[in-house]
Design an enzyme around this catalytic site. Sequence first.
Site, PDB file in Angstrom:
ATOM      1  NE  ARG A 117      -3.735   0.212   2.230  1.00 39.29           N
ATOM      2  CZ  ARG A 117      -3.809   1.121   3.195  1.00 39.29           C
ATOM      3  NH1 ARG A 117      -3.151   0.944   4.321  1.00 39.29           N
ATOM      4  NH2 ARG A 117      -4.546   2.197   3.034  1.00 39.29           N
ATOM      5  CG  HIS A 121      -1.756   4.896  -0.577  1.00 41.09           C
ATOM      6  ND1 HIS A 121      -2.778   5.564   0.067  1.00 41.09           N
ATOM      7  CD2 HIS A 121      -2.271   3.702  -0.945  1.00 41.09           C
ATOM      8  CE1 HIS A 121      -3.861   4.796   0.097  1.00 41.09           C
ATOM      9  NE2 HIS A 121      -3.558   3.657  -0.506  1.00 41.09           N
ATOM     10  N   GLY A 127       4.266  10.640  -8.268  1.00 41.90           N
ATOM     11  CA  GLY A 127       5.377   9.751  -8.575  1.00 41.90           C
ATOM     12  C   GLY A 127       6.057   9.139  -7.371  1.00 41.90           C
ATOM     13  CG  ASP A 129       7.739  11.977  -4.732  1.00 41.99           C
ATOM     14  OD1 ASP A 129       7.029  11.257  -3.984  1.00 41.99           O
ATOM     15  OD2 ASP A 129       7.333  13.051  -5.215  1.00 41.99           O
ATOM     16  CD  GLU A 143       1.984  12.672  -0.717  1.00 37.69           C
ATOM     17  OE1 GLU A 143       1.746  11.457  -0.908  1.00 37.69           O
ATOM     18  OE2 GLU A 143       2.877  13.284  -1.330  1.00 37.69           O
ATOM     19  CG  ASN A 149      -2.443   8.673   2.059  1.00 40.35           C
ATOM     20  OD1 ASN A 149      -2.717   7.635   1.472  1.00 40.35           O
ATOM     21  ND2 ASN A 149      -1.906   9.717   1.437  1.00 40.35           N
ATOM     22  CG  HIS A 247      -7.811  -4.518  -3.278  1.00 42.55           C
ATOM     23  ND1 HIS A 247      -8.859  -3.914  -3.922  1.00 42.55           N
ATOM     24  CD2 HIS A 247      -7.014  -3.503  -2.853  1.00 42.55           C
ATOM     25  CE1 HIS A 247      -8.715  -2.601  -3.895  1.00 42.55           C
ATOM     26  NE2 HIS A 247      -7.587  -2.331  -3.250  1.00 42.55           N
ATOM     27  CB  SER A 248      -5.246 -11.117  -3.572  1.00 37.48           C
ATOM     28  OG  SER A 248      -3.872 -10.879  -3.793  1.00 37.48           O
TER      29      SER A 248
END
Length: 374
Positions: A117, A121, A127, A129, A143, A149, A247-248
Amino acid sequence: MSTSIFGIGNMRKLSLLVLILCILISVKNQNAEIKKSSSSSKTAVKWPYSSWDSFPSVFLSPLTSMEDDDGEVSWHSNRSLEYDFYRDSCPEAERIIRRVVHELYEVNSSVAPALLRLVFHDCFIEGCDASILLDAATGIDSEKDSPPNKNLKGFDIIDKIKSEIEMVCPGVVSCADIVALAGREGVVQAGGPFYPLYTGRRDAMHSFRDVATSELPSPNADLSETLASFASRGFDLRETVSLLGGHSIGVIHCKFFQNRLYNFGRTNKPDPSLDTGFLNLLRSRCNDRMNMAYEGPGVDFGTLYYRSLLQGKGILYSDQQLMAGIDTGIWVRAYASDISLFPRDFALAMMKLSNLRFLTGSKGQVRLHCSKVA
């Protein structure tokens, strides 16, 4: 024009050759390195997180810098990152990342979805970074504080990796590369495919809270919204379906699909696309455990996720919506029936995700602490 096309063609052929060689070399050595590093570890590592309980996410050539020939920002490019970028400056970097992730995963398997994740995210917003790692500070709206988040996990893992690398190679390895590589190792630990990654990214000096709030894909999005969101980052339909297979692994908090169980679309009725038996199971589990999962680590990575969608048992609305489109449904069926196809496509999509719009050279920095600008 013909010269440009010829150059791109040669670059792609060279990239494919490098990719094949990297996979052969890396797969050969990977298990031996993990076993060696694991046996040398004497102290148990405590892992504080028990579940993936927040906003669900998903989830090839050497890349160039952020700007195209016209000076405009581009999401993809083809030169400048390198495979094994730290081979001279910090040859132990990738081994340290692999060892730490392995040790933590042995304590708690939720390490894998947490790191996956983080990659998504981070890379999906401006990008790859490491902007997702920055704490709020003067001039920085973190963020981490954006609604999607709020409950991200895995920051402690990145900090631990960074501190160990800094003891060996101070000021050399970027947090952005650590996030990308640690995410890859998490996928491998969960039974997913190994994929080679180029490195040499630099860390951002800014964070993008508003962009994260408005542009991260929603678990309640319909199919057209989801496809448009991924297309804005350069992913086609097939790549989007494969990335959602992320998501598995991990568990999903009930609050992200509660409306499907009782009041879908404010109708005071459940989502009609849900299998009746699965609806009752979700209702009972959400009264008890407050989260659900598609499958466990290493259980035919991804396959059960797609088979669940075929049966009307997608936990998230955005997941089940993959069956609402003819073309997306074709890929769901393909991944559900061919256990070798999804890992391959997922690996390629993760390579592309990890190479989204990055910083190199003077456009970024190498942070000494991943949560603070150097």
